[in-house]
Design a protein around this motif. Structure first.
Motif, PDB file in Angstrom:
ATOM      1  N   SER A 187      -4.429  -3.206 -17.273  1.00 25.53           N
ATOM      2  CA  SER A 187      -3.355  -4.158 -16.977  1.00 25.53           C
ATOM      3  C   SER A 187      -2.940  -4.159 -15.509  1.00 25.53           C
ATOM      4  CB  SER A 187      -2.125  -3.833 -17.838  1.00 25.53           C
ATOM      5  OG  SER A 187      -1.567  -2.575 -17.462  1.00 25.53           O
ATOM      6  N   ALA A 188      -3.411  -3.186 -14.748  1.00 25.22           N
ATOM      7  CA  ALA A 188      -3.037  -3.104 -13.334  1.00 25.22           C
ATOM      8  C   ALA A 188      -3.599  -4.290 -12.563  1.00 25.22           C
ATOM      9  CB  ALA A 188      -3.556  -1.795 -12.741  1.00 25.22           C
ATOM     10  N   GLY A 189      -3.002  -4.587 -11.407  1.00 24.11           N
ATOM     11  CA  GLY A 189      -3.528  -5.628 -10.537  1.00 24.11           C
ATOM     12  C   GLY A 189      -4.808  -5.169  -9.864  1.00 24.11           C
ATOM     13  N   TRP A 190      -5.449  -6.092  -9.154  1.00 23.60           N
ATOM     14  CA  TRP A 190      -6.730  -5.763  -8.515  1.00 23.60           C
ATOM     15  C   TRP A 190      -6.576  -4.670  -7.466  1.00 23.60           C
ATOM     16  CZ3 TRP A 190     -11.292  -6.979 -10.370  1.00 23.60           C
ATOM     17  CH2 TRP A 190     -11.437  -8.108 -11.182  1.00 23.60           C
ATOM     18  N   SER A 191      -5.542  -4.756  -6.666  1.00 21.79           N
ATOM     19  CA  SER A 191      -5.322  -3.747  -5.627  1.00 21.79           C
ATOM     20  C   SER A 191      -5.057  -2.379  -6.245  1.00 21.79           C
ATOM     21  CB  SER A 191      -4.141  -4.169  -4.742  1.00 21.79           C
ATOM     22  OG  SER A 191      -3.769  -3.131  -3.858  1.00 21.79           O
ATOM     23  N   GLN A 192      -4.215  -2.341  -7.272  1.00 21.24           N
ATOM     24  CA  GLN A 192      -3.925  -1.076  -7.952  1.00 21.24           C
ATOM     25  C   GLN A 192      -5.190  -0.503  -8.590  1.00 21.24           C
ATOM     26  OE1 GLN A 192      -1.030  -2.769 -10.603  1.00 21.24           O
ATOM     27  NE2 GLN A 192       0.698  -1.908  -9.478  1.00 21.24           N
ATOM     28  N   THR A 193      -5.986  -1.365  -9.203  1.00 24.55           N
ATOM     29  CA  THR A 193      -7.219  -0.922  -9.843  1.00 24.55           C
ATOM     30  C   THR A 193      -8.163  -0.311  -8.822  1.00 24.55           C
ATOM     31  OG1 THR A 193      -7.004  -2.646 -11.531  1.00 24.55           O
ATOM     32  CG2 THR A 193      -9.185  -1.666 -11.248  1.00 24.55           C
ATOM     33  N   ARG A 194      -8.235  -0.919  -7.648  1.00 29.98           N
ATOM     34  CA  ARG A 194      -9.118  -0.371  -6.610  1.00 29.98           C
ATOM     35  C   ARG A 194      -8.616   0.994  -6.132  1.00 29.98           C
ATOM     36  NH1 ARG A 194      -9.902  -0.244  -1.098  1.00 29.98           N
ATOM     37  NH2 ARG A 194     -12.118  -0.270  -0.474  1.00 29.98           N
ATOM     38  N   SER A 195      -7.302   1.190  -6.069  1.00 27.77           N
ATOM     39  CA  SER A 195      -6.759   2.500  -5.682  1.00 27.77           C
ATOM     40  C   SER A 195      -7.181   3.579  -6.679  1.00 27.77           C
ATOM     41  CB  SER A 195      -5.223   2.427  -5.599  1.00 27.77           C
ATOM     42  OG  SER A 195      -4.806   1.572  -4.563  1.00 27.77           O
TER      43      SER A 195
ATOM     44  N   MET B 142       1.168  -2.231   1.269  1.00 30.47           N
ATOM     45  CA  MET B 142       1.175  -3.433   0.445  1.00 30.47           C
ATOM     46  C   MET B 142       0.431  -3.183  -0.863  1.00 30.47           C
ATOM     47  SD  MET B 142       0.491  -6.457   3.215  1.00 30.47           S
ATOM     48  CE  MET B 142       1.799  -6.982   4.351  1.00 30.47           C
ATOM     49  N   GLY B 143       1.003  -3.688  -1.964  1.00 28.43           N
ATOM     50  CA  GLY B 143       0.379  -3.541  -3.271  1.00 28.43           C
ATOM     51  C   GLY B 143      -0.518  -4.727  -3.583  1.00 28.43           C
ATOM     52  N   ASN B 144      -0.396  -5.269  -4.795  1.00 31.19           N
ATOM     53  CA  ASN B 144      -1.232  -6.398  -5.197  1.00 31.19           C
ATOM     54  C   ASN B 144      -0.957  -7.635  -4.348  1.00 31.19           C
ATOM     55  OD1 ASN B 144      -2.483  -5.028  -7.421  1.00 31.19           O
ATOM     56  ND2 ASN B 144      -0.569  -5.274  -8.554  1.00 31.19           N
ATOM     57  N   VAL B 145       0.321  -7.851  -4.035  1.00 26.47           N
ATOM     58  CA  VAL B 145       0.689  -9.021  -3.243  1.00 26.47           C
ATOM     59  C   VAL B 145       1.891  -8.684  -2.367  1.00 26.47           C
ATOM     60  CG1 VAL B 145       2.082  -9.907  -5.149  1.00 26.47           C
ATOM     61  CG2 VAL B 145       1.375 -11.461  -3.342  1.00 26.47           C
ATOM     62  N   ALA B 146       1.820  -9.096  -1.129  1.00 24.83           N
ATOM     63  CA  ALA B 146       2.960  -8.983  -0.211  1.00 24.83           C
ATOM     64  C   ALA B 146       2.904 -10.213   0.680  1.00 24.83           C
ATOM     65  CB  ALA B 146       2.887  -7.702   0.608  1.00 24.83           C
ATOM     66  N   ALA B 147       3.314 -11.338   0.111  1.00 25.83           N
ATOM     67  CA  ALA B 147       3.131 -12.623   0.765  1.00 25.83           C
ATOM     68  C   ALA B 147       4.466 -13.294   1.040  1.00 25.83           C
ATOM     69  CB  ALA B 147       2.261 -13.534  -0.099  1.00 25.83           C
ATOM     70  N   SER B 148       4.463 -14.181   2.022  1.00 24.95           N
ATOM     71  CA  SER B 148       5.615 -14.977   2.416  1.00 24.95           C
ATOM     72  C   SER B 148       6.821 -14.073   2.687  1.00 24.95           C
ATOM     73  CB  SER B 148       5.917 -16.040   1.364  1.00 24.95           C
ATOM     74  OG  SER B 148       6.520 -17.153   1.985  1.00 24.95           O
ATOM     75  N   GLY B 149       7.861 -14.119   1.846  1.00 27.91           N
ATOM     76  CA  GLY B 149       9.005 -13.241   2.074  1.00 27.91           C
ATOM     77  C   GLY B 149       8.612 -11.775   2.028  1.00 27.91           C
ATOM     78  N   GLY B 150       7.623 -11.425   1.190  1.00 26.05           N
ATOM     79  CA  GLY B 150       7.112 -10.053   1.150  1.00 26.05           C
ATOM     80  C   GLY B 150       6.483  -9.649   2.469  1.00 26.05           C
ATOM     81  N   TYR B 151       5.788 -10.598   3.125  1.00 26.94           N
ATOM     82  CA  TYR B 151       5.215 -10.304   4.439  1.00 26.94           C
ATOM     83  C   TYR B 151       6.297 -10.321   5.517  1.00 26.94           C
ATOM     84  CZ  TYR B 151       2.330 -10.350   8.585  1.00 26.94           C
ATOM     85  OH  TYR B 151       1.784 -10.011   9.806  1.00 26.94           O
TER      86      TYR B 151
ATOM     87  N   SER C 236      -4.277  -1.747   9.064  1.00 28.46           N
ATOM     88  CA  SER C 236      -5.372  -0.938   8.540  1.00 28.46           C
ATOM     89  C   SER C 236      -5.506  -1.129   7.033  1.00 28.46           C
ATOM     90  CB  SER C 236      -5.122   0.542   8.845  1.00 28.46           C
ATOM     91  OG  SER C 236      -6.168   1.354   8.385  1.00 28.46           O
ATOM     92  N   ILE C 237      -6.712  -0.790   6.533  1.00 30.67           N
ATOM     93  CA  ILE C 237      -6.981  -0.802   5.093  1.00 30.67           C
ATOM     94  C   ILE C 237      -6.738   0.603   4.553  1.00 30.67           C
ATOM     95  CG2 ILE C 237      -8.758  -1.056   3.331  1.00 30.67           C
ATOM     96  CD1 ILE C 237      -7.853  -3.701   4.502  1.00 30.67           C
ATOM     97  N   SER C 238      -5.719   0.734   3.713  1.00 34.88           N
ATOM     98  CA  SER C 238      -5.382   2.029   3.112  1.00 34.88           C
ATOM     99  C   SER C 238      -4.514   1.801   1.877  1.00 34.88           C
ATOM    100  CB  SER C 238      -4.616   2.931   4.088  1.00 34.88           C
ATOM    101  OG  SER C 238      -5.471   3.419   5.097  1.00 34.88           O
ATOM    102  N   GLY C 239      -4.533   2.775   0.962  1.00 35.93           N
ATOM    103  CA  GLY C 239      -3.681   2.737  -0.205  1.00 35.93           C
ATOM    104  C   GLY C 239      -2.345   3.413   0.061  1.00 35.93           C
ATOM    105  N   LEU C 240      -1.537   3.532  -0.972  1.00 40.50           N
ATOM    106  CA  LEU C 240      -0.199   4.108  -0.835  1.00 40.50           C
ATOM    107  C   LEU C 240      -0.250   5.557  -0.365  1.00 40.50           C
ATOM    108  CD1 LEU C 240       2.860   4.122  -1.174  1.00 40.50           C
ATOM    109  CD2 LEU C 240       2.536   4.533  -3.630  1.00 40.50           C
TER     110      LEU C 240
END
Length: 588
Positions: A109-117, A381-390, A504-508
């Motif tokens: 059920s995790a998002g794509w970014s979480q799944t990749r982590s 950033m998790g699965n999405v950090a867009a617009s106001g999130g960015y 950079s590309i990195s997880g939490l």
């Protein structure tokens, strides 16, 4: 009359007594559970154990809050936090008593970014020379992507596997609005700000189609390349398998080397027994995520220094804020406390948000910008950090994201529901009396006036200009560069690092480590924020003896319309301006 008064008093008294008794029972159960489940000592994992990693449960970006009642009745096994999953994998890699992992990821059920982590943590686990065996009754594409890291993949002979590439579907409502007289009045800034496009057109614009295709292609390339590397299949081969639609049955997946064997869970356990050189009569020892995490505590009571991880998840709204929404109330208060806390040496802001209120985004940017004058602030950033999130991310010192993160969307829009056509069709006529021209402002029962639209345009232009200034300042870009990256266009994390929107590309966890290095810490404790207080008021806040029409409307309203409806109900006009992801990007 006295009879009815006495009767109502008796009913009210009975209900009050029942509620008080119910609350008392809850408190007693909670107190008993706290005593029963209180850990007396650190647990240990038996030798030759296998981590049982069943990810066919709800997965949240933040570890779920501790609930004694849920733990007592074993209701907590249905929810896992991403940090505790990765922590268990990392600890299992270092624990000599754990030989390998049994993985289930049929329909993660995790998002794509979480799944990749999680997948990255499993790859690091394998570097320790330990095995990962995966079994599934069926594989969704995301579940298979995660399982492809395993040494051996078993699939039920009568199961299924999804391997088809990526797609996104967008619904358009212009004809529906014209037919029924219900529409959204729209003002927007940004060529790609397509959140409102479905209200204005019957088909996708070339600009929107271009950006969606760009995002999907980039995401697919990352997924395909990583699957191919671990399955020893070239990218061209994987694309050909999909283009020629070769995968219809589990046997097809075996033929094309997507899996290693057709079988059942018992066959997987037999393979584990063989790997551990156990006799058929010897039972396997499985350890849960909780078992592994409790065997090695992550908290060191002798260390005072802390790295704070502040979770900001959900739409950005004007108000107090909850575990599933971002608002200035609790988040501003928390950031101010972190600024004063001498034990907190750096702050990692974990953002998983499609955006929302422009006003709240600016309020959060201001406090984040002030905080970084005192201590480092890094964004993960998790699965999405867009617009106001960015927007709020630009206030930090450094921004990290996953290649599969959705970010950018630098643009602004306002959309207001309008029922003027509907009420006219129903034969309802609306008249207005005003002391000054356009004193009414906006009415849901009348078309948007030119004066009101002009005011909204000026406000949106001002907000869009401020947004671009925040990006230019935070990312050290000139305004012309920002304009080419803005206009509401969405980017993947991989694209964003190439164009300078992130660092950079990195997880939490990598971001937390980077924060510690920045302040020269070798030993530290990671503490999660915000702290949400549990109270009886919060327990019963969602309970109601009646369901009003407004609640029914929210139930029936499609998800993508809810942010606009919520902001229309706001008394503050500034809350109507939105910094929101251009569309609900559901990737199939």
């Amino acid at each position: 009359m006295n009879f009815f008064k006495n009767f109502l008093a008796s009913v009210l008294g009975t209900l009050t007594a029942f509620v008080l008794f119910f609350v008392f029972i809850l408190l007693m159960i909670s107190a008993t559970a706290s005593i029963l489940i209180a850990p007396s000592s650190t647990k240990s994992v038996e030798s030759q154990s296998v981590l049982d990693l069943n990810l066919n449960v709800s997965i949240t970006d933040r570890n779920p809050s501790f609930d004694e009642i849920q733990v007592l009745f074993e209701l907590d096994d249905d929810i896992l936090g991403l940090p505790e999953i990765i922590s268990a994998i990392n600890k299992a890699a270092e624990n000599p008593n754990i030989e390998g992992i049994r993985l289930r990821s049929d329909y993660i059920s995790a998002g794509w970014s979480q799944t990749r982590s999680i997948r990255n943590a499993l790859k690091n686990f394998k570097l320790k020379g330990k095995f990962i065996y995966s079994y599934a009754d069926m594989f969704t594409q995301k579940g298979y992507y995660l399982a492809s890291v395993a040494d051996s993949i078993f699939l039920n002979p009568l199961g299924m596997i999804e391997f088809k590439g990526l797609a996104s579907e967008v619904m358009y409502y212009k004809d529906f609005q014209d037919e029924y007289g219900v529409k959204m009045e729209v003002v927007r800034m940004g060529k790609y700000k397509s959140a409102v496009e479905p209200y204005l057109e019957n088909e996708m614009s070339p600009a929107n189609r271009f950006q969606i295709k760009s995002v999907l292609t980039d995401l697919w390339e990352t997924l395909r390349d990583e699957i191919g590397k671990d399955r020893n299949l070239s990218p061209d081969t994987l694309d050909l398998i999909i283009n020629e639609q070769r995968i219809a049955t589990p046997k097809d997946a075996l033929t094309e080397n997507l899996i290693d064997a057709l079988g059942y869970e018992l066959d997987l356990e037999n393979l584990i027994q063989k790997r551990l050189r156990k006799e058929g009569t010897e039972s396997l020892r499985f350890a849960t995520v909780n078992d592994v995490n409790e065997a090695a505590s992550s908290y060191n009571s002798e260390v005072k220094e802390r790295i704070a991880v502040l979770y900001a998840k959900g739409p950005i709204l004007y108000g107090e804020g909850t575990q599933s929404t971002i608002a200035q109330g609790v988040f501003v208060e928390t950031l101010q406390e972190l600024a004063k806390d001498d034990w907190v040496k750096a702050v990692v802001l974990r953002i998983d948000s499609p955006g929302g209120s422009a006003l709240t985004s600016e309020l959060l940017w201001q406090i984040i910008h002030a905080l970084k004058q005192q201590k480092p602030v890094l964004v993960s950033m998790g699965n999405v950090a867009a617009s106001g999130g960015y927007y709020i991310a630009t206030g930090a010192d450094h921004i990290f994201a996953d290649p599969l993160t959705i970010t950018g969307s630098i643009g602004v829009f306002a959309s207001l529901p309008n029922l003027s056509g509907l009420v006219e069709n129903l034969g309802i006529h609306v008249e207005t009396v005003e002391t000054h021209p356009d004193a009414l402002g906006y009415s849901v029962f009348q078309p948007m006036s030119k004066a009101f639209e002009s005011q909204m345009e000026k406000g949106i232009e001002n907000t869009y200009s401020t947004f671009k200034q925040r990006v230019a300042e935070g990312r050290n870009l000139d305004e012309s560069q920002v304009e080419t990256l803005a206009q509401g266009r969405v980017w993947t994390g991989k694209q964003a690092v190439a164009n300078g929107l992130i660092d950079s590309i990195s997880g939490l966890q990598e971001t937390v480590i980077a924060a510690a290095k920045l302040v020269h810490l070798e030993n530290y404790n990671q503490i999660d924020y915000p702290k949400f207080e549990e109270s009886l008021a919060s327990v019963f806040s969602g309970m109601s003896l009646s369901v009003g029409l407004d609640k029914l409307w929210k139930i029936l309203l499609p998800n993508q319309f809810k942010p606009q409806w919520n902001n229309f109900q706001e008394s503050n006009p500034a809350a109507r301006m939105q910094l929101l992801l251009p569309y609900e990007l559901t990737i199939h």
